[in-house]
Design an enzyme around this catalytic site. Structure first.
Site, mmCIF file in Angstrom:
data_model
loop_
_atom_site.group_PDB
_atom_site.id
_atom_site.type_symbol
_atom_site.label_atom_id
_atom_site.label_comp_id
_atom_site.label_asym_id
_atom_site.label_seq_id
_atom_site.Cartn_x
_atom_site.Cartn_y
_atom_site.Cartn_z
ATOM 1 N N ALA A 1 43.225 39.487 40.005
ATOM 2 C CA ALA A 1 41.725 40.086 40.226
ATOM 3 C C ALA A 1 42.786 40.086 41.587
ATOM 4 O O ALA A 1 43.758 38.727 41.648
ATOM 5 C CB ALA A 1 40.462 39.950 41.280
ATOM 6 N N GLY B 1 48.295 45.464 39.373
ATOM 7 C CA GLY B 1 49.233 46.111 38.106
ATOM 8 C C GLY B 1 49.470 47.322 37.613
ATOM 9 O O GLY B 1 49.452 47.606 36.157
ATOM 10 N N GLU C 1 41.011 49.087 33.369
ATOM 11 C CA GLU C 1 40.092 47.480 34.091
ATOM 12 C C GLU C 1 38.329 47.645 33.962
ATOM 13 O O GLU C 1 37.914 47.154 33.832
ATOM 14 C CB GLU C 1 41.135 46.769 34.812
ATOM 15 C CG GLU C 1 42.479 46.459 34.008
ATOM 16 C CD GLU C 1 43.253 45.558 35.089
ATOM 17 O OE1 GLU C 1 43.980 44.778 34.433
ATOM 18 O OE2 GLU C 1 43.064 46.228 36.388
HETATM 19 C C1 5RP Z 1 46.322 44.751 37.036
HETATM 20 C C2 5RP Z 1 45.455 43.749 38.225
HETATM 21 C C3 5RP Z 1 45.600 41.983 37.966
HETATM 22 O O1 5RP Z 1 44.359 42.057 37.832
HETATM 23 C C4 5RP Z 1 45.890 41.688 39.636
HETATM 24 O O2 5RP Z 1 46.886 42.407 39.375
HETATM 25 C C5 5RP Z 1 45.835 39.811 39.615
HETATM 26 O O3 5RP Z 1 47.610 39.703 39.117
HETATM 27 P P1 5RP Z 1 48.308 38.788 39.005
HETATM 28 O O4 5RP Z 1 47.049 37.583 37.875
HETATM 29 O O5 5RP Z 1 49.453 38.920 38.272
HETATM 30 O O6 5RP Z 1 48.173 38.313 40.180
HETATM 31 O O7 5RP Z 1 44.055 44.015 38.917
HETATM 32 O O8 5RP Z 1 45.806 45.793 37.616
#
Ligand code: 5RP
Length: 234
Positions: free
Chosen positions: A87, A101, A107
């Site tokens: 998250a 991401g 998700e």
């Molecule tokens: C992807 C997401 C990821 O879980 C979120 O961006 C966290 O990414 P990271 O683990 O690289 O910090 O929501 O859509």
């Protein structure tokens, strides 16, 4: 001497220990998930752990395949035992911003199909109010994107920026959509109302607010230790 673990690595490895034999897993997306996948693959190889994963992105699908984690789809396994994801922000009520991401739509579908959702975070992701340290990602259809963006800025009282790729073109999600990253000057005072307002706008495919979809937060700290927070029962 081995390198110290990052807070994300500590969280990913701790979450992999929560997986039980025979589980159908939702596999999230991102750099923390990468640590989870590596640790899960080690358990599959060394312990003979039997699991099957529903990936939330093409990137996770390819990575899980490389690591030898068996995969399935929601069409074949509609009941997911445990979804594990990262998250961008977590508030004290276990509400999240996700979509850094760009995989928020898949998700959310996978999390909503899971009996339990575990969110892994590294340090710096807990906030008092959502939208204060991270822009809110919203997935929109390319058709009518300028009009959708205007509606979002008007109804959400925010500034929306079209996410771009390294080549300078619009970032495309696995669903062929765009992402708007939205800035709220003082954060999001009422995430429930904001989620409803934004979700009602035509052209919005999904909003990166995950409001009732997190049961457990596995938080890695900079010293490599991990804290597990369980959402209190209602
Ligand atoms: C992807 C997401 C990821 O879980 C979120 O961006 C966290 O990414 P990271 O683990 O690289 O910090 O929501 O859509």
């Amino acid at each position: 001497m081995s390198a110290p673990r990052s807070s994300k690595q500590a969280a990913g490895e701790a979450a992999a220990r929560l997986v039980k034999n025979g589980m159908v897993l939702g596999l999230g997306t991102g750099s923390t998930v990468e640590f989870f996948l590596q640790a899960l693959a080690r358990r599959v190889e060394t312990e003979g752990l039997q699991v099957i994963g529903v990936p939330t992105s093409q990137a996770t699908s390819s990575r899980a395949e490389e690591l030898g984690i068996p995969l399935t789809t929601l069409e074949h396994h509609q009941d997911v035992d445990l979804a594990v994801d990262g998250a961008d922000e977590v508030d004290p009520e276990f509400r999240l911003i996700k979509g850094g991401g760009g995989a928020l739509l898949r998700e959310k579908i996978v999390a909503a199909s899971a009996k339990q959702v575990v969110i892994m975070i590294g340090s710096g992701k807990r906030v008092a109010r959502l939208g204060t340290s991270f822009l809110l990602p919203i997935e929109i259809t390319p058709f009518g994107q300028a009009a959708t963006r205007r509606h979002i800025e008007h109804d959400g009282k925010c500034k929306a920026f079209l996410r771009t790729s390294d080549d300078g073109g619009a970032f495309l999600t696995d669903n062929g959509n765009y992402i708007l990253d939205c800035k709220f000057d003082k954060g999001i005072a009422n995430p429930v109302t904001m989620h409803r307002k934004l979700s009602e706008i035509p052209g919005v495919a999904e909003v990166g607010l995950f409001l009732d979809l997190c049961d457990v937060v596995v938080e890695g700290r900079d010293d490599g230790k991990v804290e597990v927070h369980k959402k209190p029962a209602k």
